[in-house]
Design an enzyme around this catalytic site. Structure first.
Site, mmCIF file in Angstrom:
data_model
loop_
_atom_site.group_PDB
_atom_site.id
_atom_site.type_symbol
_atom_site.label_atom_id
_atom_site.label_comp_id
_atom_site.label_asym_id
_atom_site.label_seq_id
_atom_site.Cartn_x
_atom_site.Cartn_y
_atom_site.Cartn_z
ATOM 1 N N ASP A 102 4.425 -19.977 -0.032
ATOM 2 C CA ASP A 102 5.139 -20.436 -0.436
ATOM 3 C C ASP A 102 4.109 -20.623 -1.990
ATOM 4 O OD1 ASP A 102 1.965 -21.787 0.323
ATOM 5 O OD2 ASP A 102 2.217 -23.109 1.416
ATOM 6 N N HIS B 249 0.753 -1.717 -0.012
ATOM 7 C CA HIS B 249 -0.352 0.366 0.114
ATOM 8 C C HIS B 249 0.921 1.500 0.417
ATOM 9 C CE1 HIS B 249 -4.237 -1.417 1.530
ATOM 10 N NE2 HIS B 249 -3.669 -2.876 0.340
ATOM 11 N N PRO C 209 -5.790 -1.406 -5.783
ATOM 12 C CA PRO C 209 -6.806 -2.632 -6.561
ATOM 13 C C PRO C 209 -7.942 -2.589 -5.641
ATOM 14 C CG PRO C 209 -4.529 -3.612 -6.113
ATOM 15 C CD PRO C 209 -4.598 -2.108 -5.642
ATOM 16 N N HIS D 272 -0.563 -12.895 -1.089
ATOM 17 C CA HIS D 272 -1.804 -14.107 -0.233
ATOM 18 C C HIS D 272 -2.061 -15.372 0.232
ATOM 19 C CE1 HIS D 272 -4.756 -9.864 -2.541
ATOM 20 N NE2 HIS D 272 -4.138 -10.130 -1.586
HETATM 21 C C1 HEM Z 1 -3.966 -7.759 -7.545
HETATM 22 C C2 HEM Z 1 -4.865 -6.559 -6.212
HETATM 23 C C3 HEM Z 1 -4.853 -7.090 -4.948
HETATM 24 C C4 HEM Z 1 -6.064 -6.272 -4.274
HETATM 25 C C5 HEM Z 1 -6.948 -6.217 -5.236
HETATM 26 C C6 HEM Z 1 -5.426 -7.164 -3.123
HETATM 27 C C7 HEM Z 1 -6.825 -7.002 -1.841
HETATM 28 C C8 HEM Z 1 -6.750 -7.411 -1.300
HETATM 29 C C9 HEM Z 1 -7.911 -7.647 0.296
HETATM 30 C C10 HEM Z 1 -9.201 -7.539 -0.596
HETATM 31 C C11 HEM Z 1 -7.124 -8.101 1.151
HETATM 32 C C12 HEM Z 1 -8.087 -8.210 1.630
HETATM 33 C C13 HEM Z 1 -8.287 -7.624 3.228
HETATM 34 C C14 HEM Z 1 -8.858 -7.066 4.297
HETATM 35 O O1 HEM Z 1 -10.616 -7.419 4.378
HETATM 36 O O2 HEM Z 1 -8.644 -7.494 5.224
HETATM 37 C C15 HEM Z 1 -6.052 -7.932 0.859
HETATM 38 C C16 HEM Z 1 -5.229 -8.726 1.643
HETATM 39 C C17 HEM Z 1 -3.430 -8.351 1.928
HETATM 40 N N1 HEM Z 1 -3.103 -8.203 0.536
HETATM 41 FE FE1 HEM Z 1 -3.303 -7.485 -0.999
HETATM 42 N N2 HEM Z 1 -4.132 -7.283 -2.641
HETATM 43 C C18 HEM Z 1 -3.619 -7.391 -4.503
HETATM 44 C C19 HEM Z 1 -2.388 -7.176 -4.311
HETATM 45 C C20 HEM Z 1 -1.525 -7.411 -3.365
HETATM 46 C C21 HEM Z 1 0.120 -7.473 -3.642
HETATM 47 C C22 HEM Z 1 0.960 -7.212 -4.203
HETATM 48 C C23 HEM Z 1 0.539 -7.927 -2.187
HETATM 49 C C24 HEM Z 1 1.559 -7.523 -1.588
HETATM 50 C C25 HEM Z 1 2.948 -7.860 -2.124
HETATM 51 C C26 HEM Z 1 -0.990 -8.109 -1.130
HETATM 52 C C27 HEM Z 1 -0.197 -8.006 0.602
HETATM 53 C C28 HEM Z 1 -1.710 -8.370 0.678
HETATM 54 C C29 HEM Z 1 -1.685 -9.123 1.877
HETATM 55 C C30 HEM Z 1 -0.620 -10.150 2.732
HETATM 56 C C31 HEM Z 1 -3.083 -8.703 2.766
HETATM 57 C C32 HEM Z 1 -2.775 -10.154 3.859
HETATM 58 C C33 HEM Z 1 -3.158 -8.825 5.086
HETATM 59 C C34 HEM Z 1 -3.684 -8.787 6.500
HETATM 60 O O3 HEM Z 1 -3.550 -10.365 6.823
HETATM 61 O O4 HEM Z 1 -3.084 -8.459 7.601
HETATM 62 N N3 HEM Z 1 -1.496 -7.638 -1.339
HETATM 63 N N4 HEM Z 1 -4.993 -7.875 -0.299
#
Ligand code: HEM
Ligand SMILES: *[C@@H]1O[C@H](CO)[C@@H](O)[C@H](O)[C@H]1NC(C)=O
Ligand SMILES: *[C@@H]1O[C@H](CO)[C@@H](O)[C@H](O)[C@H]1NC(C)=O
Ligand SMILES: CC(=O)N[C@H]1CO[C@H](CO)[C@@H](O)[C@@H]1O
Length: 328
Positions: free
Chosen positions: A256, A67, A166, A196
Site C-alpha cells: 500500500d 535486481h 543502488p 519497500h
Molecule cells: C531506490 C534504490 C533502492 C535501494 C537503495 C534499495 C535497497 C534495499 C535494501 C538495502 C534492502 C534490504 C536488504 C536486506 O538487508 O535484506 C532492500 C530490500 C528490498 N527491496 Fe530495495 N532498494 C531499492 C529499490 C528497490 C526497488 C526498485 C524494488 C522493487 C521494485 C525494491 C524491492 C525491495 C524489496 C521487496 C525488499 C525486501 C526484500 C525481502 O524482504 O526479502 N527495492 N532494498
C-alpha cells in the site's frame, strides 16, 4: 537524380520505422497465446501455493525481479549459479536475496513444464516477471497485465553487480542518475521505491543511521526519534547479522502507500528512502503518493512495466533455459 534521392530518403525512413517497430515488437501481453495459453494461471497457482507457505515469497520475488533487471537486463541472469562462485548471486549483496524468491521461480517453472505442451516454452525471465506481478496482487497491490517475451541470458558475473545496484546510503542524485541510465524518471524512482512497503532489511543496512551517523556517535536527524528508539531495540549493537526487520513498521505485509506516509513522519528505514522526502522535487511526489493511493498504484504499474523492459534479450542473444539455475 531528384527521384532517386527522394526514394533514398523514403527507404531510409522505412528502414528506421522498421527498426523502431522491431524494438517494440519484442514484448507483448499475449506472447504465449499459441505456445502455452494457460501460462499465467499455471504460474499464479504455483506462486499462491508458495505464498501460503511463507510470506517472504512476496518481498523476495519482487526484489529478485528488480535486481535481475538492473544487472544485465531482465534475463534471469540473477538465477544462474556457478560452480566457482562467480555469478551475480554470489555477490555479498545477495544476503538480502532471500532464497524464497529463487524457489518461487523454480517451483513455477516446474509447474509450467509439467504441462505437456508448455515444456521448455516459457523463459525463466518471463516466469519471474509473472510471479512478481502475482506477489504484488497477493499482498494487496495493483493487478496489471504483464508484458512477456524475454529470453534468458547466458552470462552472470559477480563483478557486474557492484556498479548496477543502488546502495542504501546513496544520495538522491546518485539514485536518480542510476535510474535515469535505464530511462526511469524521478517519478518512476519514487514509485518503485514504494516496493519497500513490504519486506525486510538486515540491521547492517541502516545501523549507521541509529548509532554512528556520519562516523560520529549520533543518530540521523532525518529519523523520527521514537522510531530511532524502536530501531535500537530491534537492532542492538553487535546484533546477529542475520536479523532482519520490517521496512514498513505500520503495515509490513500489505502493498500500500503507507511507505510514503512513513517518509512524511521520518520513518523511512533506509537513508535512500528518506532522501526521497528531503528534496523538494521528489518530496512533492512522495506527498502525492501518500495522499492518493490510486495515483501511487498507477505510477507503480507504469514504472514496473518500464523496469520489465530493461535489456530484453531476443533472437540469438538468449535462450529458454531448461533449468533456471543453469544455461542450456
Ligand atoms: C531506490 C534504490 C533502492 C535501494 C537503495 C534499495 C535497497 C534495499 C535494501 C538495502 C534492502 C534490504 C536488504 C536486506 O538487508 O535484506 C532492500 C530490500 C528490498 N527491496 Fe530495495 N532498494 C531499492 C529499490 C528497490 C526497488 C526498485 C524494488 C522493487 C521494485 C525494491 C524491492 C525491495 C524489496 C521487496 C525488499 C525486501 C526484500 C525481502 O524482504 O526479502 N527495492 N532494498
Ligand atoms: C568461473 O566459471 C565460469 C563458467 O562457469 C567461467 O566463465 C569463469 O571464467 C570462471 N571464473 C574463474 C575465476 O575461474
Ligand atoms: C488521485 O489520483 C487519480 C489518478 O491520478 C486521480 O484521477 C484522482 O482525481 C486523484 N484523487 C484525488 C482526490 O486527488
Ligand atoms: C542465497 C545465496 O546465494 N547466498 C550467498 C550470498 O553470498 C554469501 C557470501 O557472499 C554466501 O555465503 C551465500 O551463500
Amino acid at each position: 537524380m531528384k527521384l532517386s534521392s527522394k526514394s533514398l530518403i523514403f527507404l531510409a525512413i522505412l528502414f528506421l520505422l522498421l527498426l523502431v517497430a522491431n524494438c517494440h515488437a519484442q514484448l507483448s501481453v499475449d506472447y504465449y497465446r499459441n505456445t502455452c495459453p494457460n501460462v499465467e494461471s499455471i504460474v499464479r497457482s504455483a506462486v499462491e501455493m508458495k505464498f501460503q507457505q511463507t510470506f517472504v515469497t512476496a518481498p523476495a520475488t519482487l526484489r529478485l525481479f528488480f535486481h535481475d533487471c538492473f544487472v544485465r537486463g531482465c534475463d534471469a541472469s540473477v538465477m544462474l549459479a556457478s560452480r566457482n562462485s562467480t555469478a551475480e548471486k554470489d555477490n555479498p549483496i545477495n544476503l538480502s536475496l532471500a532464497g524464497d524468491g529463487f524457489d518461487t521461480v523454480i517451483k513455477a517453472k516446474a509447474a509450467v513444464d509439467s504441462v505437456p505442451g508448455c515444456q521448455n516454452k516459457v523463459s525463466c525471465a518471463d516466469i519471474l516477471a509473472m510471479a512478481t506481478r502475482d506477489v504484488i496482487a497477493l499482498t494487496g497491490g495493483p493487478s496489471y497485465a504483464v508484458e512477456l517475451g524475454r529470453l534468458d541470458g547466458r552470462i552472470s558475473t559477480k563483478a557486474s553487480v557492484r556498479h548496477h545496484l543502488p546502495h542504501p546510503e546513496f544520495k538522491l542524485a546518485q539514485l536518480n542518475q542510476m535510474f535515469a541510465s535505464h530511462d526511469l524518471t524521478l517519478t518512476d524512482l519514487v514509485a518503485l521505491s514504494g516496493a519497500h512497503t513490504i519486506g525486510f532489511s538486515h540491521c547492517s543496512q541502516f545501523s549507521r543511521r541509529i548509532y554512528n551517523f556520519k562516523s560520529k556517535k549520533r543518530t540521523d536527524p532525518a529519523l523520527n526519534p521514537a522510531y530511532v528508539k524502536q530501531l535500537q531495540q530491534a537492532c542492538p549493537r553487535n546484533v546477529d547479522p542475520r536479523i532482519a526487520i520490517n521496512m514498513d513498521p505500520i503495515t509490513p505485509m500489505t502493498f500500500d502507500n503507507q511507505f510514503y506516509k512513513n517518509l512524511q513522519q521520518g520513518k523511512g528505514l533506509l537513508a535512500s528512502d528518506q532522501a526521497l522526502f528531503t528534496h523538494k522535487r521528489s518530496k512533492d511526489i512522495v506527498n502525492l503518493f501518500a495522499s492518493n493511493n490510486t495515483a501511487f498504484e498507477g505510477s507503480f504499474v507504469n514504472a514496473i512495466t518500464k523496469l520489465g523492459r530493461i535489456g530484453i534479450k531476443t533472437g540469438n542473444q538468449g535462450e529458454i533455459r531448461r533449468d533456471c539455475t543453469m544455461i542450456n
